[in-house]
Design an enzyme around this catalytic site. Structure first.
Site, PDB file in Angstrom:
ATOM      1  CE  LYS A  63      54.838   2.335 -41.854  1.00 50.87           C
ATOM      2  NZ  LYS A  63      54.225   2.848 -40.629  1.00 50.87           N
ATOM      3  CG  ASP A  89      52.568   4.227 -35.757  1.00 49.54           C
ATOM      4  OD1 ASP A  89      53.749   4.408 -35.409  1.00 49.54           O
ATOM      5  OD2 ASP A  89      52.226   3.335 -36.555  1.00 49.54           O
TER       6      ASP A  89
HETATM    7  C1  BGC Z   1      58.005   3.045 -39.102  1.00 51.41           C
HETATM    8  C2  BGC Z   1      57.674   3.481 -37.691  1.00 51.41           C
HETATM    9  C3  BGC Z   1      56.238   3.101 -37.351  1.00 51.41           C
HETATM   10  C4  BGC Z   1      56.013   1.623 -37.623  1.00 51.41           C
HETATM   11  C5  BGC Z   1      54.598   1.181 -37.304  1.00 51.41           C
HETATM   12  C6  BGC Z   1      57.649   1.582 -39.316  1.00 51.41           C
HETATM   13  O1  BGC Z   1      57.845   1.246 -40.653  1.00 51.41           O
HETATM   14  O2  BGC Z   1      59.370   3.238 -39.364  1.00 51.41           O
HETATM   15  O3  BGC Z   1      57.867   4.871 -37.551  1.00 51.41           O
HETATM   16  O4  BGC Z   1      56.005   3.397 -36.016  1.00 51.41           O
HETATM   17  O5  BGC Z   1      56.290   1.344 -38.977  1.00 51.41           O
HETATM   18  O6  BGC Z   1      53.658   1.849 -38.052  1.00 51.41           O
END
Ligand code: BGC
Length: 476
Positions: A163, A199
């Site tokens: 992200k 989360d």
């Molecule tokens: C992460 C997860 C997270 C999800 C939602 C992903 O990029 O790898 O760990 O739960 O985003 O936030």
């Protein structure tokens, strides 16, 4: 067709437009096939010898129980990994909480780990100061929404950033330790025991407090992921046979081994190529909020180059990566005000549009957000079907705790599709109110409740033993 894409008035250029959108339109058979591929990947992730290479990581969380609604307590919570970083003070039984939102500047997302954790420790310190909590030592729930190999509830190794985060010196390290070191460097406050959760787990746990049949947590916001309660005997990489454990699937990584290549469009390939982590989290890049706007932009650019839109003129804004925000998609899709919103947004993007252009843009947005909802539904169907099979049930009734703006904006498309793909499951969707923050506190609260209950059990066992001993003595 199973899912109709065009809910809007057909613009006259529609037949030419169709060729661009067709690769995004997935038939029910394709969605079943996607679900079947994910089913295999879940098994690979759970396997003792296959999990190292599995694209869907299936990470044990050490959360073995969901709330029973009697949990109590006073906690601090940190939430890192969505759009904002948040610090919270949570009173579980009162649902009372104080929240402070701190921005994480873009440079910090790409800076050093030390800078990031120092910033987190500063935000927490400021929060404690402003709420007169500095003298207390409260337990801390840390929601860290990235793939982590959890060794214990307070020991969690970051596998990789996602992200848009890419701070140096954190991958491969224990993030709880990095947080504690940053707090120690300041030396002006203390924290109690730390529970670290993803989360999705936080969402499942906070929804589980309200609805005890909640055994799945799902996020479809900036990123995407889900967790669910798996039978421990199926988690081959950990000891134990009895009971259940929450597994963080990290389904965003689905497709990283190329198994979704046949449904990727040229636009997905481009989004991946230009991201800061090419080849990683392919499924996430097809469906989550961080990427949807960019997919739409790339489609619009191509259509404009081919003279189907905006009289063939690409404005500077439309030509700039990231300028078509994901939030525009839901604004443009609004049933009543969507067309007006589209006109406004296209004007702001410096485009010379006509009414047909605006309708085509709506169609593009609808197609791409529908694909996101349907793919997410296929993945969720895999999980509910798995739970039903695990428990050998003809019919499963369950609740999914869910959060994320992409879900909040398009709940019905996803719900309808998952019901069609998992007809033997009766699913209730519960939108979590700030679950990813409060859920981490809930994990600690459940652990405390279980410890309290087992203390009570031991005490009553002790009393029973004493009574038995007394009876034996009296009998003698
Ligand atoms: C992460 C997860 C997270 C999800 C939602 C992903 O990029 O790898 O760990 O739960 O985003 O936030």
């Amino acid at each position: 067709m199973f899912f109709t894409v065009n809910e809007f008035e057909q613009p006259c250029r529609c037949s030419s437009v169709e060729k661009y959108l067709q690769p995004f339109q997935l038939s029910p058979e394709t969605l079943q096939e996607v679900s079947a591929r994910l089913r295999k990947d879940l098994l690979r992730g759970l396997g003792k010898h296959s999990h190292h290479k599995a694209p869907v990581k299936m990470l044990p969380t050490f959360v073995r129980a969901t709330p029973d609604g009697t949990e109590k307590g006073d906690f601090l919570a940190l939430d890192l990994g969505g759009t904002n970083f948040r610090v919270l003070h949570v009173r579980v039984e009162e649902e009372a909480q104080k929240v402070q939102i701190c921005a994480i500047p873009q440079e910090m997302m790409l800076g050093t780990g030390e800078q990031l954790f120092d910033h987190i420790a500063t935000c927490l310190g400021d929060f404690l100061e402003s709420h007169n909590l500095k003298g207390q030592t409260l337990p801390l729930g840390f929601t860290f929404s990235f793939p982590c190999e959890q060794l214990e509830i307070d020991k969690s190794i970051l596998i990789r950033w996602t992200k848009g985060f890419n701070c140096s010196g954190v991958e491969g390290k224990d993030v709880v330790q990095l947080l504690k070191e940053a707090i120690h460097r300041r030396g002006d406050y203390h924290i109690g025991s730390v529970a670290m959760v993803n989360d999705t787990v936080g969402t499942m746990m906070s929804c589980g407090y309200k609805d005890q049949s909640c055994e799945i947590g799902m996020i479809i916001g900036t990123g995407t992921n889900a967790c669910y309660m798996e039978e421990i005997k199926n988690v081959k990489r950990i000891e134990g046979k009895d009971g259940r454990m929450c597994i963080n699937t990290e389904w965003g990584g689905f497709g990283d081994d190329g198994c979704l290549d046949d449904i990727l469009t040229e636009f997905d390939v481009e989004v991946d190529k230009t991201s800061i982590n090419p080849g990683v989290h392919i499924f996430e890049k097809m469906i989550s909020g961080m990427y949807l706007g960019e997919i739409v932009r790339l489609v619009l650019v191509k259509m404009t180059k081919d003279k189907l839109l905006f009289k063939g003129q690409i404005s500077e804004a439309l030509g700039t990566p990231g300028r078509f925000e994901t939030k525009f998609i839901s604004e443009i899709e609004e049933p009543d005000s969507g067309l007006e919103n589209a006109k406004k947004i296209l004007t702001e993007l410096g485009l010379d549009w006509d009414l047909v252009d605006a309708s085509v843009v709506r169609l593009v947005c609808d197609t791409i957000s529908s694909r996101s909802a349907y793919l997410c539904a296929a993945a969720l169907a895999t999980l509910v079907n798995r739970i039903r099979n695990n428990r050998k049930l003809g019919h499963l009734k369950t609740t999914v705790g869910v959060d994320g703006t992409v879900y909040r904006k398009h709940p019905t498309k996803l719900q309808k599709a998952v019901r069609l793909l998992a007809p033997q499951c009766d699913i209730t969707f519960l939108v979590s109110e700030d679950g990813s923050g409060t859920g981490a506190a809930m994990v600690t609260a459940v652990a405390q409740r279980l410890a309290h209950q087992s203390r009570l059990l031991e005490e009553s066992d002790g009393e029973d033993n004493e009574e038995e001993e007394e009876e034996e003595e009296e009998g003698q």
